[in-house]
Design a protein around this motif. Structure first.
Motif: not given
Length: 805
Positions: A447, A476, A478
């Motif tokens: 990120h 991927k 958050n």
């Protein structure tokens, strides 16, 4: 050394077929090696079929075992495959019957690779896979292999052969590049087909038949099969008028599926300037090739064929004959760079004829190219050179070399293209200068990256400015979610499957934490590949950082598990590198020893980053008549940016000051909400690392913040300090770190952590500092960076660890 060579199309110098294997083995025998070749009869070679299952003979010191499964291209694909399988099954017997140190399997067909795999698995011998044809790609592209299941199986078998092979020998650079591009394997050497200099450069005692004398012979020798597309030669001959060029004669010597069609075309078109002869032994071919004016190489327009390495061009070079050829691969590049031939457009009879006539009409140029061709044969493609290079490659499998291969396992490592995590990439420049081969193993998603990496498979390989990157496909996530930790676990699991044949076997494995999980994989990989050293690099102390900054209990199962892994890493590593000056206290308390620990902080240096200008749009947003307090970096809890915002709130009515925060992070939205209504603050999105320094030059001071937590008792080594030093701006350090880089460099003001009033006072103090004193601060910081934190100095400290006993 005892060598067992599996090759189905073996032929000696008595025949007219390729003698590559024979010539190699003959030289190896002369060097003192024992060589056994297991082969079959082939209708183009000098080894005929016979009665019985097998027979043995010796030729030029080579022991030859012939299994009676005759090979020919004149039968169906199915029958050929049956013959390949029969040979493979019976040849397996010799894997267990014969004494040998290394098994060489020469393909095609690809099935011969199974013999090498068996030798590797069941006899624990070295396996060399010689790739003479890129099979099954050739058969697929030619339309000979169409069944989807069969195609998939054959490609799987091809990859498996490469994977098991200790060494891959490709017959051309094109083949090597194709294998590396498709599969990433790097344990490949190129041993091209070779020139018989001793045979073709010594003047033949035979005379050329009278009908060929005083002619400019345009010769083609070898196979007349469907992949050779020799009809384009006849089309070119048709365009060259015998009346205008009575001395030009096309001579085609060979055999194959297209021969009958070619003979009929010659009769039909009455091509009096074309003659055809049957395939003949090489010793009989010498007189024709030595008297040739040009040699031809043609192929069918199929991509895989442009990687070929045909014997005919090497024979021509040895006879001092330039070539006119139609491939667009490595041969095209070779003849253009060395001026040893010309390339004609494939399947274009006009262009082929024009290239031939260019030599015919320019004898001086032709003769110059002929000399260049001979130099290639003598110095590059000489059989002695090729045989030596291949046996040296094989010997290297048994040598214990003092290799210097570094694997950096760091999920968040990047390069200057990534815009973040460049520490090891910058160091690699200096490691490479000292003879180390560097591979950085990183996660595909981060990120923090400015540019993420798109990968289609578990491992993707990239050579970036001479540093090898292996991008491991990771989920991927958050940054606020638990999926972030799942990504770390996936990365740690997958790096256990790293293949040294694609990366070079590691001598030094550096596992950089955070994340901490890959140290388990690093210990496993060290055992598996018998690496010299495992180095555990501690960038942040985990799980202590999680406990102190994240307010998680030390009894939390996740934190507790991390603690166990941390202790395991300290125990199993040969060296522990910490970026924090006082971390040794914590490491020793968790089982590490002082003898293992080395302090190698972060750093930068002038010139390591390619500094780029800011866009006019960004420059226009930053006031020119204000005192700019700037921050460039991650917007997360550890950087204590909320206290900088509070300072901006307290200075909202003082028009002298303006705040600029650049970057991304999971707290950015919260910080923007906190700054609602302020007109003295600007938030910018993350910009590329190369542009950051142009931005920093617009700041009057750079802010570094830390929370008041125990974890910083062990010191810090944040890149922001060094970014500001490199950009020559003083630093406002809001932290309780005992001795921070600002304390050491004396290039700023340090205030209490989490104290916005102290930050406000420091800003005003900075504003009032005389310009001379400010310049002294800047120079002290810049000098401190160069003397203590240049990438070269840090890279050298790492090399001291690599060399340490």
């Amino acid at each position: 050394m005892d060598i067992l060579y599996f090759y189905q199309y073996f032929g000696t110098d008595k025949g007219g077929w390729s003698t590559r294997v024979y010539e190699m083995c003959k030289r190896w025998v002369a060097e003192g090696h024992n060589v056994t070749v297991v082969t079959t009869p082939y209708d183009k070679s000098d080894i005929p079929k016979f009665k019985g299952i097998s027979k043995e003979f010796e030729y030029s010191g080579i022991k030859v075992i012939v299994l009676n499964f005759p090979q020919t291209n004149k039968v169906s694909v199915f029958k050929r495959i049956v013959g390949f399988v029969k040979y493979m099954l019976l040849a397996m017997v010799y894997i267990f019957r014969l004494k040998f140190d290394v098994a060489i399997a020469s393909s095609g067909p690809i099935t011969v690779g199974v013999l090498g795999i068996f030798a590797k698995i069941f006899r624990r011998k070295k396996f060399v896979f010689e790739v003479r044809d890129l099979w099954p790609s050739g058969s697929v592209q030619l339309g000979m292999l169409k069944n989807k299941v069969a195609v998939k199986f054959c490609y799987w078998l091809e990859k498996t052969c490469y994977n098991y092979a200790d060494l891959i020998v490709a017959c051309s650079e094109g083949m090597k590049n194709d294998i590396h591009r498709r599969y990433g394997f790097k344990h490949i050497i190129v041993i091209p087909n070779a020139s018989d200099v001793n045979l073709f450069s010594v003047k033949s005692e035979k005379s050329l038949p009278e009908e060929y004398q005083n002619k400019k012979i345009i010769i083609y020798t070898g196979s007349l099969g469907r992949i050779d597309e020799c009809m384009q030669i006849l089309e070119a001959a048709k365009k060259i008028s015998p009346e205008q060029y009575p001395d030009v004669l096309f001579l085609i010597i060979g055999a194959g599926a297209d021969k009958e069609r070619m003979v009929n075309f010659i009769k039909q078109e009455n091509l009096v300037n074309v003659k055809m002869l049957d395939l003949m032994p090489k010793k009989d071919l010498v007189v024709y090739l030595q008297n040739a004016y040009i040699s031809l190489l043609t192929i069918k327009d199929i991509p895989i064929l442009h990687t070929c390495s045909p014997n005919k061009i090497f024979d021509a070079f040895a006879a001092s004959v330039p070539i006119v050829q139609t491939t667009y691969g490595w041969i095209d590049q070779l003849v253009n760079e060395t001026k040893s031939g010309l390339t004609a457009t494939i399947n274009n009879a006009d262009d082929l004829s024009q290239k031939i006539l260019y030599y015919v009409n320019n004898e001086e140029i032709r003769n110059e190219h002929a000399k260049n061709a001979y130099q290639l044969a003598l110095n590059v493609f000489n059989r002695d050179v090729c045989a030596k290079n291949m046996i040296e490659g094989i010997k290297g499998l048994f040598d214990k070399k003092d290799s210097k291969n570094i694997w950096i396992i760091n999920q968040f490592a990047g390069n200057d293209k990534s815009g973040w995590g460049e520490r090891h990439y910058f160091m690699s420049k200096y490691w490479k200068e000292n003879g180390y081969n560097v591979t950085i193993v990183s996660g595909s998603f981060n990120h923090m990256f400015f540019n993420s990496v798109e990968v289609n498979s578990i491992f993707s390989y990239e050579d970036y400015n001479g540093t090898n990157f292996c991008w491991v496909k990771t989920p991927k996530y958050n940054p606020k979610s638990v999926r972030r930790f799942w990504s770390q676990i996936v990365f740690a699991y997958r790096v256990r499957k790293l293949n040294p044949k694609k990366l070079s076997s590691p001598d030094y494995i550096v596992v950089s934490s955070l994340p901490i999980f890959p140290i388990l994989s690093g210990a496993y990989l060290k055992r598996k590949f018998k690496a010299k050293k495992l180095i555990f690099e501690i960038r942040d102390i985990w799980p202590l950082t999680l406990i102190e900054v994240g307010n998680i209990s030390k009894y939390n199962p996740f934190a507790y598990t991390m603690g166990l892994i941390e202790k395991y890493g300290y125990k199993k590593s040969d060296h522990i590198v910490t970026l924090l000056p006082f971390a040794h206290k914590h490491i020793v308390s968790k089982g590490g020893t002082m003898e293992k620990i080395a302090y190698i902080p972060n750093g930068l240096e002038k010139g390591i980053v390619d500094i780029q200008n800011l866009s006019d749009e960004i420059q226009s947003l930053i006031p020119k008549n204000k005192f700019i307090i700037g921050y460039a970096g991650t917007h997360n809890k550890a950087n204590a940016l909320e206290f900088l915002i509070q300072a901006a709130i307290k200075l909202r009515d003082d028009e002298r000051f303006f705040f600029v925060l650049v970057g991304d992070g999971y707290l950015k939205d919260n910080l923007i909400d906190m700054a609602q209504g302020l007109n003295n603050i600007l938030f910018l999105n993350k910009i590329h690392k190369n542009q950051v320094y142009s931005l920093l030059n617009l700041f009057d001071i750079g802010y570094v913040g830390r929370n008041a937590t125990k974890v910083y008792d062990y010191g810090v080594s944040g890149n922001k300090y060094f970014d500001y030093m490199l950009a020559k701006i003083p630093v406002l350090d809001s932290s309780n770190v005992k001795i921070s880089p600002v304390d050491q460099a004396m290039n700023g003001i340090k205030v209490e952590a989490e104290n916005s009033d102290a930050i406000v006072k420091a800003i005003i103090d900075f504003y009032n500092i005389p310009i001379e004193e400010k310049h002294l601060m800047i120079e002290r910081g810049y000098q401190f960076l160069n003397d203590n934190h240049s990438t070269k100095i840090l890279a050298n400290k790492y090399m001291d660890i690599f060399k340490a006993s």
